[in-house]
Enzyme design. Structure first.
Site, mmCIF file in Angstrom:
data_model
loop_
_atom_site.group_PDB
_atom_site.id
_atom_site.type_symbol
_atom_site.label_atom_id
_atom_site.label_comp_id
_atom_site.label_asym_id
_atom_site.label_seq_id
_atom_site.Cartn_x
_atom_site.Cartn_y
_atom_site.Cartn_z
ATOM 1 N N ASP A 57 38.462 42.616 31.285
ATOM 2 C CA ASP A 57 37.182 42.818 31.970
ATOM 3 C C ASP A 57 36.874 41.597 32.837
ATOM 4 O O ASP A 57 37.052 40.455 32.396
ATOM 5 C CB ASP A 57 36.044 42.998 30.958
ATOM 6 C CG ASP A 57 36.213 44.247 30.100
ATOM 7 O OD1 ASP A 57 37.109 45.052 30.414
ATOM 8 O OD2 ASP A 57 35.457 44.408 29.132
ATOM 9 N N LYS A 62 43.160 46.223 18.386
ATOM 10 C CA LYS A 62 43.906 47.323 17.782
ATOM 11 C C LYS A 62 44.787 48.020 18.826
ATOM 12 O O LYS A 62 44.307 48.427 19.886
ATOM 13 C CB LYS A 62 42.943 48.337 17.157
ATOM 14 C CG LYS A 62 42.251 47.813 15.901
ATOM 15 C CD LYS A 62 43.271 47.552 14.790
ATOM 16 C CE LYS A 62 42.603 47.070 13.518
ATOM 17 N NZ LYS A 62 43.622 46.756 12.477
ATOM 18 N N CYS A 98 19.894 57.965 55.465
ATOM 19 C CA CYS A 98 19.872 59.430 55.363
ATOM 20 C C CYS A 98 18.478 59.907 54.942
ATOM 21 O O CYS A 98 17.567 59.923 55.763
ATOM 22 C CB CYS A 98 20.967 59.921 54.412
ATOM 23 S SG CYS A 98 21.324 61.689 54.571
ATOM 24 N N LEU A 99 18.290 60.249 53.665
ATOM 25 C CA LEU A 99 16.962 60.632 53.191
ATOM 26 C C LEU A 99 15.962 59.500 53.405
ATOM 27 O O LEU A 99 14.789 59.728 53.702
ATOM 28 C CB LEU A 99 17.025 61.009 51.706
ATOM 29 C CG LEU A 99 15.708 61.418 51.049
ATOM 30 C CD1 LEU A 99 15.134 62.666 51.676
ATOM 31 C CD2 LEU A 99 15.914 61.626 49.543
ATOM 32 N N LEU A 124 38.280 54.098 32.422
ATOM 33 C CA LEU A 124 38.985 52.830 32.190
ATOM 34 C C LEU A 124 39.269 52.092 33.497
ATOM 35 O O LEU A 124 39.730 50.958 33.478
ATOM 36 C CB LEU A 124 40.305 53.079 31.449
ATOM 37 C CG LEU A 124 40.199 53.382 29.960
ATOM 38 C CD1 LEU A 124 41.582 53.628 29.369
ATOM 39 C CD2 LEU A 124 39.518 52.243 29.212
ATOM 40 N N GLY A 162 41.079 54.237 39.128
ATOM 41 C CA GLY A 162 40.896 54.146 40.580
ATOM 42 C C GLY A 162 40.964 52.713 41.066
ATOM 43 O O GLY A 162 41.618 52.413 42.074
ATOM 44 N N HIS A 191 25.630 57.387 56.871
ATOM 45 C CA HIS A 191 25.864 56.599 55.655
ATOM 46 C C HIS A 191 26.766 55.406 55.980
ATOM 47 O O HIS A 191 27.991 55.482 55.834
ATOM 48 C CB HIS A 191 26.520 57.459 54.577
ATOM 49 C CG HIS A 191 25.609 58.470 53.966
ATOM 50 N ND1 HIS A 191 24.869 58.224 52.830
ATOM 51 C CD2 HIS A 191 25.286 59.727 54.359
ATOM 52 C CE1 HIS A 191 24.141 59.291 52.537
ATOM 53 N NE2 HIS A 191 24.381 60.221 53.447
ATOM 54 N N GLU A 235 27.332 52.794 54.364
ATOM 55 C CA GLU A 235 28.002 52.207 53.190
ATOM 56 C C GLU A 235 29.442 52.665 53.050
ATOM 57 O O GLU A 235 30.277 51.965 52.458
ATOM 58 C CB GLU A 235 27.224 52.529 51.907
ATOM 59 C CG GLU A 235 27.194 53.988 51.474
ATOM 60 C CD GLU A 235 26.018 54.768 52.029
ATOM 61 O OE1 GLU A 235 25.616 55.769 51.400
ATOM 62 O OE2 GLU A 235 25.509 54.395 53.098
ATOM 63 N N THR A 245 46.570 52.879 21.986
ATOM 64 C CA THR A 245 47.574 52.807 23.055
ATOM 65 C C THR A 245 48.867 53.489 22.623
ATOM 66 O O THR A 245 49.481 54.246 23.391
ATOM 67 C CB THR A 245 47.835 51.339 23.435
ATOM 68 O OG1 THR A 245 46.651 50.794 24.015
ATOM 69 C CG2 THR A 245 48.981 51.211 24.425
ATOM 70 N N ASP A 270 36.498 57.433 43.852
ATOM 71 C CA ASP A 270 37.655 56.529 43.825
ATOM 72 C C ASP A 270 38.244 56.317 45.216
ATOM 73 O O ASP A 270 38.851 55.282 45.492
ATOM 74 C CB ASP A 270 38.741 57.060 42.878
ATOM 75 C CG ASP A 270 38.462 56.688 41.429
ATOM 76 O OD1 ASP A 270 37.799 55.661 41.207
ATOM 77 O OD2 ASP A 270 38.885 57.434 40.528
#
EC number: 6.3.4.2
Length: 547
Positions: free
Chosen positions: A240, A187, A380-381, A16, A19, A506, A508, A191, A72
């Site tokens: 969303d 609905k 990396c790879l 949901l 994080g 890495h 990123e 919740t 997260d």
């Protein structure tokens, strides 16, 4: 004054966005001048996610101190300035490992070791450690309320409220309000059941973040507030959104941060969200687009490359461009007409991974990028396979490979890290965390960074074999980044190419939406120049040169 705590839990279903919710609240509190820290508890028995399949768990995020953590933590670092370490992510496995070590050592003085109080005390101590040097600590409990594995963590945060009082703790519960299309209704029952489950273990949520694909009207909020025993204004629409970077602005509009501060009895300045507003404006109003192919091994599950995708988004936003990513399964390029799958992209990226599956497809993608002057970025790879491709197809070393994929290869261009020879255990045995790298002054990398010494995060078991250095550099490959002692090769480039760079680290993991990583920004810039097909274009107020 000791830190105050915000506990984030989830109900109804997983995924949901707990994080992102925790990271966004942290972002808003930072914007108000507070110092925050964030931590994630994962209820699985693995000691860390380092040995887990990317298909099950998504990417492994690496911190500066070499901890292999939950993805997260990537959200936490991208949305806030919190400096995260291995203390910011604990699993049930690691907690039990610590307790058993103490028990074997005799620390419990013969007592019976139990979930309460010993496991819960360990969890509370971990929280206090992370909260030692901040104003507010945000603690996310992984899993879904009702899972057996989560119970010790929920009991621990229940005890924290008992010990610290209401004015020092806030419970934020992320839940689902589904739209039932057949009934044309939102609905609230899922919740209600989720909150009832929380109440059964002694926790009353203070704020509900209700995930939905549409806004909740006053009537729905009022109904949820009545049945879940909280204020109507504490029922928040977590709608969303197209870009995750809009979430902090949506939460600010709904007053999440103001409400949390009210419950925590904290007074702060008004938040300055101007940079986030500018960022979101660029997300929705790009001047053009750029298309990138990611040729990987785990592309069926996008969370396997979460930080990578976000870093490409950051690089694109830096130039006010919309990113179009196409995920290409590396195995799918192991066919004679593989060029057809690659011909329409502005840039090609090969990310990290383990094992031999799909390697030949990656080598085909790299060859295509090298021969057709398409900007290429190998991580990396992706750097290791770039070296293998160059050895085979430029230097004529037939059968060149990595000892990871072919132990009997005649040319071990890539081989196992020297210090790992004889080490067979998988968990935590790689070269991990932040290491310094020295750059060649006139290289593509040093121009991108604007520096000749950098620090980046690593996660690898294999390295470039420097016995082949003279042969490959003689063929035109250039080594432009190494460790200060010149032991490890960190960056390789091909000079007579618009953008061909492979790095062993890495990058990123250190990219943020408001602070894009230089290598991703440079890669996107080169890819866009390739798209427009000109030697020189104007982009984000600066000239972009091809090559």
């Amino acid at each position: 004054m000791s830190a105050k705590y915000i506990f984030v839990t989830g109900g109804v279903v997983s995924s949901l966005g707990k994080g992102l919710a925790a990271a966004s609240i942290g972002c808003l509190l930072e914007a108000r001048g507070l110092k925050v820290n964030l931590m994630k508890f994962d209820p699985y028995l693995n000691v860390d996610p380092g040995t887990m399949s990317p298909f099950q768990h998504g990417e492994v995020f690496v911190t500066d101190d070499g901890a292999e953590t939950d993805l997260d933590l990537g959200h936490y670092e991208r949305f806030t300035h919190a400096k995260l370490t291995r203390d910011n992510n604990l699993t049930t496995g690691r907690i039990y490992e610590q307790i058993i070590t103490k028990e074997r050592r005799g620390d419990y003085l013969g007592k019976t070791v139990q979930v309460i109080p010993h496991v819960t005390n360990e969890i509370k101590n971990a929280m206090r450690k992370v909260a030692a040097d901040c104003d507010v600590a945000l603690v996310e409990i992984g899993g879904t309320v009702g899972d057996i594995e989560s119970l010790p963590f929920l009991e621990a945060i229940r005890q924290m409220r008992q010990e610290l009082g209401r004015e020092n703790t806030v419970f934020v519960h992320v839940t689902l309000v589904p739209w039932i299309s057949a009934a044309q209704e939102l609905k609230t029952k899922p919740t209600q059941h989720s909150v009832k489950e929380m109440l059964s273990i002694g926790i009353q949520p203070d704020i509900l973040l209700c995930r939905s694909d549409r806004s909740l009207n006053r009537e729905i909020k009022s109904k949820i507030a009545l049945f879940c025993n909280l204020e109507e204004k504490a029922v928040i629409t977590a709608k969303d959104v197209e870009s995750i970077y809009e979430v902090p602005l949506c939460f600010a509009q709904e007053g999440v941060d103001a409400l949390a501060l009210k419950y925590l009895h904290l007074e702060t300045r008004e938040p300055d969200l101007s940079r986030w507003m500018n960022l979101v404006n660029r997300c929705y109003n790009p001047r053009d687009e750029v298309s990138i192919a990611i040729v990987g091994k785990y592309v069926e599950y996008e969370d396997s490359y979460k930080s990578l995708k976000e870093a490409l988004v950051h690089g694109s936003l830096a130039h006010n461009l919309k990113l179009r990513v196409t995920w290409i399964e590396a195995e799918g390029l192991e066919v004679p007409n593989y060029e057809e799958q690659l011909k329409d992209f502005d840039g090609i990226l090969v990310p990290g991974g383990f094992g031999k599956r799909g390697i030949e497809g990656m080598l085909n993608a790299i060859r295509y990028a090298r021969e057709n002057k398409v900007p290429y970025f190998g991580i990396c790879l992706g750097m290791q396979t770039a070296c293998i491709e160059f050895a085979r197809n430029v230097c004529g070393l037939h059968g060149a490979n990595s000892s990871e994929f072919d132990p009997a290869t005649p040319h071990r261009v890539i081989y196992k890290l020297r210090e790992l020879t004889g080490v067979e255990e998988m968990g935590g045995t790689m070269r991990l965390g932040a290491w310094t790298c020295v750059l060649q002054p006139d290289s593509l990398a040093s121009r991108a960074y604007g520096a000749t010494e950098i620090s980046e995060r690593h996660r690898h078991r294999y390295e470039f074999n420097r016995e082949y250095e003279a042969l490959l550099t003689g063929g035109g490959l250039r080594i432009t980044g190494t460790t200060p002692d010149a032991t490890y090769v960190e960056i390789v480039e091909i000079p007579d190419h618009p953008y061909f760079l492979g790095c062993q680290f890495h990058p990123e993991f250190k990219s943020k939406p408001l602070e894009p990583h230089p290598l991703f920004s440079a890669f996107i810039k080169a890819s866009y120049a390739n798209r427009v097909g000109e030697d020189e274009v104007q982009l984000a107020g600066e000239r972009v040169l091809r090559g």
